[in-house]
Motif scaffolding. Structure first.
Motif, PDB file in Angstrom:
ATOM      1  N   LEU A 175       0.832  -1.203   0.000  1.00 54.26           N
ATOM      2  CA  LEU A 175       0.000   0.000   0.000  1.00 54.26           C
ATOM      3  C   LEU A 175       0.865   1.251   0.000  1.00 54.26           C
ATOM      4  N   THR A 176       1.930   1.244   0.789  1.00 50.87           N
ATOM      5  CA  THR A 176       2.831   2.392   0.872  1.00 50.87           C
ATOM      6  C   THR A 176       3.507   2.666  -0.468  1.00 50.87           C
ATOM      7  N   ALA A 177       3.975   1.604  -1.124  1.00 48.16           N
ATOM      8  CA  ALA A 177       4.616   1.775  -2.435  1.00 48.16           C
ATOM      9  C   ALA A 177       3.653   2.395  -3.438  1.00 48.16           C
ATOM     10  N   LYS A 183       6.300  10.512  -4.436  1.00 49.90           N
ATOM     11  CA  LYS A 183       6.965  11.200  -3.338  1.00 49.90           C
ATOM     12  C   LYS A 183       8.447  10.830  -3.296  1.00 49.90           C
ATOM     13  N   THR A 184       9.233  11.705  -2.687  1.00 43.72           N
ATOM     14  CA  THR A 184      10.626  11.393  -2.370  1.00 43.72           C
ATOM     15  C   THR A 184      10.636  10.852  -0.948  1.00 43.72           C
ATOM     16  N   LEU A 193      14.634  -7.524   3.689  1.00 46.74           N
ATOM     17  CA  LEU A 193      13.622  -7.849   2.688  1.00 46.74           C
ATOM     18  C   LEU A 193      12.710  -6.656   2.428  1.00 46.74           C
ATOM     19  N   GLU A 194      12.400  -5.896   3.467  1.00 39.14           N
ATOM     20  CA  GLU A 194      11.594  -4.692   3.296  1.00 39.14           C
ATOM     21  C   GLU A 194      12.309  -3.700   2.375  1.00 39.14           C
ATOM     22  N   ALA A 195      13.601  -3.510   2.619  1.00 37.84           N
ATOM     23  CA  ALA A 195      14.382  -2.603   1.774  1.00 37.84           C
ATOM     24  C   ALA A 195      14.410  -3.085   0.338  1.00 37.84           C
ATOM     25  N   LEU A 196      14.549  -4.391   0.144  1.00 38.28           N
ATOM     26  CA  LEU A 196      14.631  -4.948  -1.205  1.00 38.28           C
ATOM     27  C   LEU A 196      13.283  -4.926  -1.913  1.00 38.28           C
ATOM     28  N   ARG A 197      12.195  -4.992  -1.168  1.00 39.55           N
ATOM     29  CA  ARG A 197      10.857  -4.873  -1.767  1.00 39.55           C
ATOM     30  C   ARG A 197      10.585  -3.445  -2.238  1.00 39.55           C
ATOM     31  N   PRO A 224       6.413  -2.353  -5.548  1.00 39.41           N
ATOM     32  CA  PRO A 224       7.111  -3.308  -4.693  1.00 39.41           C
ATOM     33  C   PRO A 224       7.531  -4.546  -5.482  1.00 39.41           C
ATOM     34  N   ARG A 225       8.671  -5.114  -5.116  1.00 36.56           N
ATOM     35  CA  ARG A 225       9.184  -6.291  -5.808  1.00 36.56           C
ATOM     36  C   ARG A 225       8.588  -7.567  -5.229  1.00 36.56           C
ATOM     37  N   ASP A 226       8.616  -8.609  -6.032  1.00 36.73           N
ATOM     38  CA  ASP A 226       8.101  -9.912  -5.638  1.00 36.73           C
ATOM     39  C   ASP A 226       9.101 -10.582  -4.701  1.00 36.73           C
ATOM     40  N   THR A 227       8.668 -10.932  -3.493  1.00 39.77           N
ATOM     41  CA  THR A 227       9.577 -11.531  -2.519  1.00 39.77           C
ATOM     42  C   THR A 227       9.990 -12.953  -2.870  1.00 39.77           C
ATOM     43  N   SER A 228       9.310 -13.551  -3.840  1.00 39.55           N
ATOM     44  CA  SER A 228       9.699 -14.900  -4.269  1.00 39.55           C
ATOM     45  C   SER A 228      10.678 -14.867  -5.438  1.00 39.55           C
ATOM     46  N   ASP A 229      10.962 -13.658  -5.945  1.00 36.63           N
ATOM     47  CA  ASP A 229      11.901 -13.522  -7.056  1.00 36.63           C
ATOM     48  C   ASP A 229      13.297 -13.969  -6.617  1.00 36.63           C
ATOM     49  N   GLU A 230      13.941 -14.775  -7.440  1.00 35.08           N
ATOM     50  CA  GLU A 230      15.253 -15.324  -7.093  1.00 35.08           C
ATOM     51  C   GLU A 230      16.285 -14.232  -6.856  1.00 35.08           C
ATOM     52  N   LYS A 231      16.217 -13.157  -7.668  1.00 38.66           N
ATOM     53  CA  LYS A 231      17.170 -12.063  -7.496  1.00 38.66           C
ATOM     54  C   LYS A 231      16.981 -11.376  -6.146  1.00 38.66           C
TER      55      LYS A 231
END
Length: 249
Positions: A175-177, A183-184, A193-197, A224-231
């Motif tokens: 929701l935040t993303a 916004k900056t 994981l939060e930072a990477l999402r 937001p990125r997919d947390t199941s993504d291998e990268k």
């Protein structure tokens, strides 16, 4: 990984702290730090407890007096702030907590705008409820609504989802993303994981005195990125290991 002193590339439109110094008593927390937030992007900052992340965020918020030659540039407004605790006033309902900033400044309350924001965070039906009737996740959504109500182009977030369960945290990150995409944002977090999402750019504070390093991972630009993504999972392992090494050094 790029070190702060290695001249991290800056963007044409950004918010910058330069030549930043901060000491606590005789202890130097950081010195000669340059740090910039890319316009309309989410910048995430990690580091072990006590390293100085929240202090750096407070410098962006204008809550720390900068001593020359330290300087702040690229932003003239008052930033919006969202912390780990929701800090809702228990005697006010959801709507009036969302309007709290306007009330404190003696400004006219824009109830219509507040209700539109509460609808965006899924709480319009709870507008008349007191905080004691809400779950932890709902309370943080009220805090997010109050932050959005400030309508500042700079949003500072100090571990806003740290106290939530994993599922609620995931939902609020998404929701935040969505709501802060124009916004900056500076998001201080302990959660790799939060930072990477959420982070378009990811930085780490480390050392004594602390320095700032940009973490360079081959991730998709869109958040937001997919947390199941291998990268993302590979980057999480590397970031966790890096933070672990910092904690034992």
């Amino acid at each position: 990984m790029k070190k702060n002193n290695d001249k991290i590339k800056t963007t044409p439109q950004s918010i910058k702290l330069e030549n930043l110094h901060f000491s606590y008593g005789k202890s130097i927390i950081f010195e000669n730090i340059d740090f910039e937030l890319s316009k309309d992007k989410i910048t995430c900052l990690l580091g072990i407890s006590g390293i100085g992340k929240s202090t750096l965020l407070r410098c962006f918020a204008g809550l720390v007096d900068l001593i020359p030659p330290s300087k702040f540039s690229g932003f003239q407004e008052k930033p919006a702030y969202m912390g780990q605790q929701d800090n809702l006033l228990p005697w006010l309902n959801v709507l009036h907590n969302t309007l709290l900033g306007s009330k404190l400044r003696g400004e006219k309350k824009d109830v219509l705008k507040a209700m539109e924001i509460l609808e965006k965070v899924g709480l319009e039906k709870y507008a008349q409820q007191k905080p004691c009737r809400l779950s932890g996740g709902q309370r943080q959504r009220v805090a997010l609504a109050r932050t959005l109500m400030e309508n500042s182009s700079l949003v500072l977030m100090d571990e806003p989802f740290a106290s939530l369960d994993a599922l609620t945290k995931h939902k609020l990150q998404t929701l935040t993303a969505k709501l802060l995409q124009n916004k900056t944002v500076l998001l201080v977090t302990h959660d790799p994981l939060e930072a990477l999402r959420l982070g378009h750019r990811i930085f780490k504070m480390a050392g004594n005195p602390a320095e700032i390093y940009e973490m360079d991972f081959p991730l998709d630009i869109k958040v937001p990125r997919d947390t199941s993504d291998e990268k993302v999972l590979n980057a999480q392992a590397k970031l966790l290991n890096s933070l672990f090494l910092d904690s034992t050094s």
